[in-house]
Design an enzyme around this catalytic site. Structure first.
Site, PDB file in Angstrom:
ATOM      1  N   LYS A 169       0.923  -1.214  -0.001  1.00 53.09           N
ATOM      2  CA  LYS A 169      -0.109   0.034  -0.064  1.00 53.09           C
ATOM      3  C   LYS A 169       0.931   1.031  -0.108  1.00 53.09           C
ATOM      4  O   LYS A 169       1.845   1.580   0.742  1.00 53.09           O
ATOM      5  CB  LYS A 169      -0.818   0.127   1.241  1.00 53.09           C
ATOM      6  CG  LYS A 169      -1.806  -1.317   1.519  1.00 53.09           C
ATOM      7  CD  LYS A 169      -2.551  -1.341   2.791  1.00 53.09           C
ATOM      8  CE  LYS A 169      -1.662  -1.551   3.714  1.00 53.09           C
ATOM      9  NZ  LYS A 169      -2.298  -1.705   5.340  1.00 53.09           N
ATOM     10  N   GLY A 203      -7.585   4.539   9.986  1.00 56.01           N
ATOM     11  CA  GLY A 203      -8.158   3.207   9.803  1.00 56.01           C
ATOM     12  C   GLY A 203      -8.115   2.800   8.308  1.00 56.01           C
ATOM     13  O   GLY A 203      -8.919   2.010   8.217  1.00 56.01           O
ATOM     14  N   THR A 204      -7.377   3.453   7.575  1.00 57.59           N
ATOM     15  CA  THR A 204      -7.510   3.321   6.085  1.00 57.59           C
ATOM     16  C   THR A 204      -7.020   1.765   5.741  1.00 57.59           C
ATOM     17  O   THR A 204      -7.566   0.951   5.334  1.00 57.59           O
ATOM     18  CB  THR A 204      -6.529   4.095   5.384  1.00 57.59           C
ATOM     19  OG1 THR A 204      -5.355   4.285   6.020  1.00 57.59           O
ATOM     20  CG2 THR A 204      -6.994   5.515   5.173  1.00 57.59           C
ATOM     21  N   CYS A 206      -7.072  -0.732   7.882  1.00 59.02           N
ATOM     22  CA  CYS A 206      -7.823  -1.901   8.313  1.00 59.02           C
ATOM     23  C   CYS A 206      -9.080  -1.748   7.570  1.00 59.02           C
ATOM     24  O   CYS A 206      -9.625  -3.048   7.132  1.00 59.02           O
ATOM     25  CB  CYS A 206      -8.359  -1.620   9.672  1.00 59.02           C
ATOM     26  SG  CYS A 206      -7.064  -1.462  10.998  1.00 59.02           S
TER      27      CYS A 206
HETATM   28  N1  LIG Z   1      -5.153  10.430   1.856  1.00 62.41           N
HETATM   29  C1  LIG Z   1      -5.453   9.302   0.993  1.00 62.41           C
HETATM   30  N2  LIG Z   1      -6.454   9.470  -0.215  1.00 62.41           N
HETATM   31  C2  LIG Z   1      -6.664   8.330  -0.805  1.00 62.41           C
HETATM   32  N3  LIG Z   1      -6.307   6.727  -0.433  1.00 62.41           N
HETATM   33  C3  LIG Z   1      -5.424   6.956   0.629  1.00 62.41           C
HETATM   34  C4  LIG Z   1      -5.148   8.068   1.563  1.00 62.41           C
HETATM   35  N4  LIG Z   1      -4.183   7.673   2.432  1.00 62.41           N
HETATM   36  C5  LIG Z   1      -4.102   6.152   2.077  1.00 62.41           C
HETATM   37  N5  LIG Z   1      -4.918   5.717   1.198  1.00 62.41           N
HETATM   38  C6  LIG Z   1      -4.965   4.350   0.762  1.00 62.41           C
HETATM   39  O1  LIG Z   1      -5.444   3.536   1.831  1.00 62.41           O
HETATM   40  C7  LIG Z   1      -5.204   2.518   1.969  1.00 62.41           C
HETATM   41  C8  LIG Z   1      -4.300   2.047   3.256  1.00 62.41           C
HETATM   42  O2  LIG Z   1      -2.845   2.488   2.821  1.00 62.41           O
HETATM   43  P1  LIG Z   1      -2.103   3.162   3.869  1.00 62.41           P
HETATM   44  O3  LIG Z   1      -0.554   3.118   3.183  1.00 62.41           O
HETATM   45  O4  LIG Z   1      -2.451   4.498   4.540  1.00 62.41           O
HETATM   46  O5  LIG Z   1      -2.045   1.715   4.986  1.00 62.41           O
HETATM   47  P2  LIG Z   1      -1.641   1.709   6.385  1.00 62.41           P
HETATM   48  O6  LIG Z   1      -0.435   2.644   6.778  1.00 62.41           O
HETATM   49  O7  LIG Z   1      -1.553   0.447   6.714  1.00 62.41           O
HETATM   50  O8  LIG Z   1      -2.844   2.632   7.092  1.00 62.41           O
HETATM   51  P3  LIG Z   1      -3.196   2.632   8.593  1.00 62.41           P
HETATM   52  O9  LIG Z   1      -2.408   4.055   9.078  1.00 62.41           O
HETATM   53  O10 LIG Z   1      -4.526   2.725   8.723  1.00 62.41           O
HETATM   54  O11 LIG Z   1      -2.344   1.536   9.329  1.00 62.41           O
HETATM   55  C9  LIG Z   1      -4.207   2.265   0.540  1.00 62.41           C
HETATM   56  O12 LIG Z   1      -5.172   1.881  -0.314  1.00 62.41           O
HETATM   57  C10 LIG Z   1      -4.022   3.639   0.240  1.00 62.41           C
HETATM   58  O13 LIG Z   1      -3.605   3.812  -1.183  1.00 62.41           O
HETATM   59 MG   LIG Z   2      -1.754  -0.390   8.724  1.00 66.71          MG
END
Ligand SMILES: Nc1ncnc2c1ncn2[C@@H]1O[C@H](COP(=O)(O)OP(=O)(O)OP(=O)(O)O)[C@@H](O)[C@H]1O
Ligand SMILES: [Mg+2]
Length: 255
Positions: A169, A203-204, A206
């Site tokens: 991601k 929570g993106t 999750c």
């Molecule tokens: N500001 C944003 N706008 C659109 N999509 C986003 C944004 N931030 C993250 N994403 C998307 O959200 C999903 C989760 O990605 P991210 O890299 O944030 O994961 P993460 O760090 O594990 O998240 P978390 O902080 O919830 O643990 C991916 O599909 C990413 O492309």
């Molecule tokens: Mg994460």
């Protein structure tokens, strides 16, 4: 009549932005029936994680047993595992049940609090899909991952650890776009969306892994399941972007 059944094995986030609470909202919004096994209670709000209380293994085992004896579970999503012995136990348990699982490799909360200090390698070897973010992929692959090319190299290295699919991601890429990369051992699939400009991103990760699990339980092909999960995530970010819920990094709005 029946519904697809998805089990989330994860931590509780009382502020309901992430963890079990985000997973259940995601399952409900996408029309599957969600079950939960709680690995840890986190003491957190939108401003950060204050404390983590892992559950005793016996309590995790009993939660799993009572659900597996009652339901036909289509797929499992694994979130926060809190401790190495919990990761080992859950890995053993699921391999006996032969149920596919999606592993969200959570090492840290977004405020930097450590949530797991072990290795995910045992679980990765049996996973249907792993969904590391940039930092997690760097740790697991053992290389620095800063751009899309690095993500591809990282995905190849993580694939060698055994998972059927690797989704790296790119929410934390320094770019205007949120780019995620899926690798099945042969082909790369790239999913791109514009970054939603908001502080409400609690929570993106999750939400995305739960949405993929829900879509796979609904029998979508994997690439379609990931594409639709990312669309759902972006819509949830857009719905939540202007709310002021809590004083920190607010939640997505799943409905
Ligand atoms: N500001 C944003 N706008 C659109 N999509 C986003 C944004 N931030 C993250 N994403 C998307 O959200 C999903 C989760 O990605 P991210 O890299 O944030 O994961 P993460 O760090 O594990 O998240 P978390 O902080 O919830 O643990 C991916 O599909 C990413 O492309
Ligand atoms: Mg994460």
């Amino acid at each position: 009549m029946s519904l697809p059944v998805v089990l989330s094995i994860a931590g509780s986030d009382g502020s309901a932005g992430a963890g079990i609470q985000a997973d259940l909202k995601t399952f409900s919004a996408l029309g599957v029936y969600g079950l939960t096994v709680i690995t840890a209670i986190t003491i957190q709000n939108t401003q950060g994680v204050k404390e983590v209380f892992p559950m005793p293994l016996k309590m995790i085992e009993k939660q799993l047993d009572i659900l597996f004896t009652d339901f036909k579970i289509d797929i499992v999503k694994i979130g926060m595992l809190a401790a190495s012995d919990i990761a080992d136990f859950v890995g053993c348990y699921l391999s006996k049940k032969q149920v596919p699982f999606i592993l969200d490799t959570i090492f840290k909360a977004s405020d930097g609090t450590s949530l797991f200090d072990g290795s995910f390698d045992n679980l990765i070897s049996n996973a249907f899909m792993v969904t590391p973010n940039l930092d997690e992929a760097s740790t697991i692959a053992g290389i620095e991952i800063k751009n899309v090319n690095d993500m591809m190299e990282g995905a190849k290295r993580i694939k060698e650890k055994g998972a059927k699919y690797v989704l790296i991601k790119g929410g934390h890429l320094r770019s205007e776009e949120a780019v995620d990369i899926l690798f099945d051992g042969e082909n790369f699939e790239v999913f791109t969306s514009s970054k939603v400009k908001t502080a409400n991103t609690h929570g993106t990760g999750c939400t995305l892994s739960s949405a993929i699990a829900a879509n796979i339980a609904k029998r979508m092909p994997v690439v379609v399941a990931v594409r639709k999960a990312k669309e759902f995530l972006t819509e949830s970010l857009l719905r939540g972007k202007n709310y002021k819920l809590g004083k920190g990094r607010g939640p997505l709005i799943h409905f």
